[in-house]
Enzyme design. Sequence first.
Site, PDB file in Angstrom:
ATOM      1  N   ASN A 138       4.679  -7.585  12.190  1.00 49.49           N
ATOM      2  CA  ASN A 138       4.151  -6.714  10.731  1.00 49.49           C
ATOM      3  C   ASN A 138       4.187  -8.337   9.575  1.00 49.49           C
ATOM      4  O   ASN A 138       4.417  -9.621  10.424  1.00 49.49           O
ATOM      5  CB  ASN A 138       5.003  -5.364  10.596  1.00 49.49           C
ATOM      6  N   ILE A 177       0.829  -0.963   0.353  1.00 50.02           N
ATOM      7  CA  ILE A 177      -0.117  -0.138   0.027  1.00 50.02           C
ATOM      8  C   ILE A 177       1.412   1.004   0.223  1.00 50.02           C
ATOM      9  O   ILE A 177       0.236   2.157  -0.856  1.00 50.02           O
ATOM     10  CB  ILE A 177      -0.442   0.293   0.628  1.00 50.02           C
ATOM     11  N   GLY A 201      -2.107 -12.955   5.863  1.00 52.62           N
ATOM     12  CA  GLY A 201      -3.095 -14.236   6.399  1.00 52.62           C
ATOM     13  C   GLY A 201      -2.676 -14.978   6.618  1.00 52.62           C
ATOM     14  O   GLY A 201      -1.342 -15.467   7.545  1.00 52.62           O
ATOM     15  N   LEU A 253       1.840   3.220   2.595  1.00 54.79           N
ATOM     16  CA  LEU A 253       0.979   3.696   3.822  1.00 54.79           C
ATOM     17  C   LEU A 253       0.596   5.323   3.469  1.00 54.79           C
ATOM     18  O   LEU A 253       1.018   5.906   3.925  1.00 54.79           O
ATOM     19  CB  LEU A 253       2.399   4.077   4.575  1.00 54.79           C
ATOM     20  N   CYS A 282       9.083   0.694   8.290  1.00 50.97           N
ATOM     21  CA  CYS A 282       8.896   1.162   7.140  1.00 50.97           C
ATOM     22  C   CYS A 282      10.161   1.762   6.785  1.00 50.97           C
ATOM     23  O   CYS A 282      10.865   1.652   7.611  1.00 50.97           O
ATOM     24  CB  CYS A 282       8.137   2.076   7.014  1.00 50.97           C
TER      25      CYS A 282
HETATM   26  C1  LIG Z   1      -3.961  -4.467   3.052  1.00 56.26           C
HETATM   27  C2  LIG Z   1      -2.394  -4.164   4.056  1.00 56.26           C
HETATM   28  C3  LIG Z   1      -2.057  -2.923   4.802  1.00 56.26           C
HETATM   29  C4  LIG Z   1      -1.675  -3.043   5.699  1.00 56.26           C
HETATM   30  N1  LIG Z   1      -1.640  -1.577   6.300  1.00 56.26           N
HETATM   31  C5  LIG Z   1      -0.707  -1.695   7.547  1.00 56.26           C
HETATM   32  C6  LIG Z   1      -0.168  -0.067   8.158  1.00 56.26           C
HETATM   33  O1  LIG Z   1      -0.395   1.157   7.249  1.00 56.26           O
HETATM   34  N2  LIG Z   1       0.611  -0.521   9.196  1.00 56.26           N
HETATM   35  C7  LIG Z   1       1.257  -1.245   9.566  1.00 56.26           C
HETATM   36  O2  LIG Z   1       1.681  -1.166  10.570  1.00 56.26           O
HETATM   37  N3  LIG Z   1       0.599  -2.486   9.140  1.00 56.26           N
HETATM   38  C8  LIG Z   1       0.203  -2.616   8.329  1.00 56.26           C
HETATM   39  N4  LIG Z   1      -0.135  -3.940   7.795  1.00 56.26           N
HETATM   40  C9  LIG Z   1       0.571  -5.101   8.394  1.00 56.26           C
HETATM   41  C10 LIG Z   1      -0.771  -5.239   9.696  1.00 56.26           C
HETATM   42  O3  LIG Z   1      -1.288  -4.747  10.535  1.00 56.26           O
HETATM   43  C11 LIG Z   1      -0.378  -6.534  10.024  1.00 56.26           C
HETATM   44  O4  LIG Z   1       0.659  -6.436  10.562  1.00 56.26           O
HETATM   45  C12 LIG Z   1      -0.354  -7.330   8.749  1.00 56.26           C
HETATM   46  O5  LIG Z   1      -0.960  -7.591   8.170  1.00 56.26           O
HETATM   47  C13 LIG Z   1      -0.624  -9.806   9.495  1.00 56.26           C
HETATM   48  O6  LIG Z   1      -1.561  -9.548  10.206  1.00 56.26           O
HETATM   49  P1  LIG Z   1      -2.608 -10.205   9.440  1.00 56.26           P
HETATM   50  O7  LIG Z   1      -1.684 -11.557   8.894  1.00 56.26           O
HETATM   51  O8  LIG Z   1      -4.052 -10.171  10.593  1.00 56.26           O
HETATM   52  O9  LIG Z   1      -3.258  -9.438   8.361  1.00 56.26           O
HETATM   53  C14 LIG Z   1      -1.682  -3.942   6.568  1.00 56.26           C
HETATM   54  C15 LIG Z   1      -1.420  -5.350   6.157  1.00 56.26           C
HETATM   55  C16 LIG Z   1      -2.385  -5.188   4.830  1.00 56.26           C
HETATM   56  C17 LIG Z   1      -2.660  -6.604   4.146  1.00 56.26           C
END
Ligand SMILES: Cc1cc2nc3c(=O)[nH]c(=O)nc-3n(C[C@H](O)[C@H](O)[C@H](O)COP(=O)(O)O)c2cc1C
Length: 303
Positions: free
Chosen positions: A191, A72, A216, A74, A131
């Site tokens: 993350n 994405i 995921g 940020l 980041c």
């Molecule tokens: C579409 C998307 C956008 C994300 N944007 C951010 C973000 O802006 N800041 C951040 O710290 N993590 C971001 N993440 C990471 C998630 O917060 C999380 O740490 C990561 O997806 C693992 O968790 P999950 O498997 O439940 O998705 C993003 C993840 C996804 C899929």
Amino acid sequence: MIPNLSVNFAGIKLKNPVLTASGTFGYGYELADLIPLEKLGGIVTKTITLEPRAGNLQPRIAEVASGMLNTIGLQNIGVKAFVEEPLEKLNKIGVPVVVSVAGAAVSEYVETVKILGRQNGISAIELNLSCPNLKKKIICHDLLLMQDVIRGVKKVSKVPVIAKLSPLVTDISELALTAQNAGADGVTLANTYPAMAIDIRTFKPKLSTVKGGMSGACVKPMSVRCVYDAYQSVKIPIIGCGGIMTGEDAVEFILAGATVVSVGSSSLVSPGNLIKVIDEIESILRGKNIKSIREVIGSVNTV
Ligand SMILES: Cc1cc2nc3c(=O)[nH]c(=O)nc-3n(C[C@H](O)[C@H](O)[C@H](O)COP(=O)(O)O)c2cc1C
């Protein structure tokens, strides 16, 4: 018996241990018509930066087996616009709000948190330390820089500061310990995982930036391990994150040592999954006759 799901995270009282994961739930209020947001343990906003960011070019998302990749970049409206509208709307929900913050240099983090510090209704700051810095290196891969960011932010923040770490390190406990020693009040583990996918019809990468972050169901065992390892070495509480799709997944993270969990990709599949996770945690505890979720934290039996 209705089990008690409430937890205390770094002094913040949460009615249950389920948060949204940053970046997967917008600023946090937009889905109010779809799910009862007041039932959540708390909301973590998408990452906010000092200046607005347009984000990366499309395609920014690709599906992979049992998960997804994203880049994405940020995308966000910047902290000044954030405090004007989204924050006000978030405060009306009545659950703790954690604002995720990133920057390319210490000064950017500190300035952003200073502006947030003039507002009410923020329960904690989550530092996105995965980041890139000004030299395009991941902030938390430079331990000294990471320490400076945490120390700098701690000086200006009125609320607890949580360090969200990248799992792509040799020793996650060392990283978590460094964050703790720099003054972090909690850590989020973890993350996304650096990854890449290629479209074999076009021979092109599936993401505009070639590589991205994987999340995921497929990442869950790796993130559970991060939580387990860090729990052995730090005293500060942990937010477990990565691949939580069900209440069982959440309980697994809590057994490994997480006090709280955050749910990301699963709520992109269906935002209602967040509420399902809370209900399922409750029914797992009830089935095992456990009175409080606090009894479960870190109680994996490894002997
Ligand atoms: C579409 C998307 C956008 C994300 N944007 C951010 C973000 O802006 N800041 C951040 O710290 N993590 C971001 N993440 C990471 C998630 O917060 C999380 O740490 C990561 O997806 C693992 O968790 P999950 O498997 O439940 O998705 C993003 C993840 C996804 C899929």
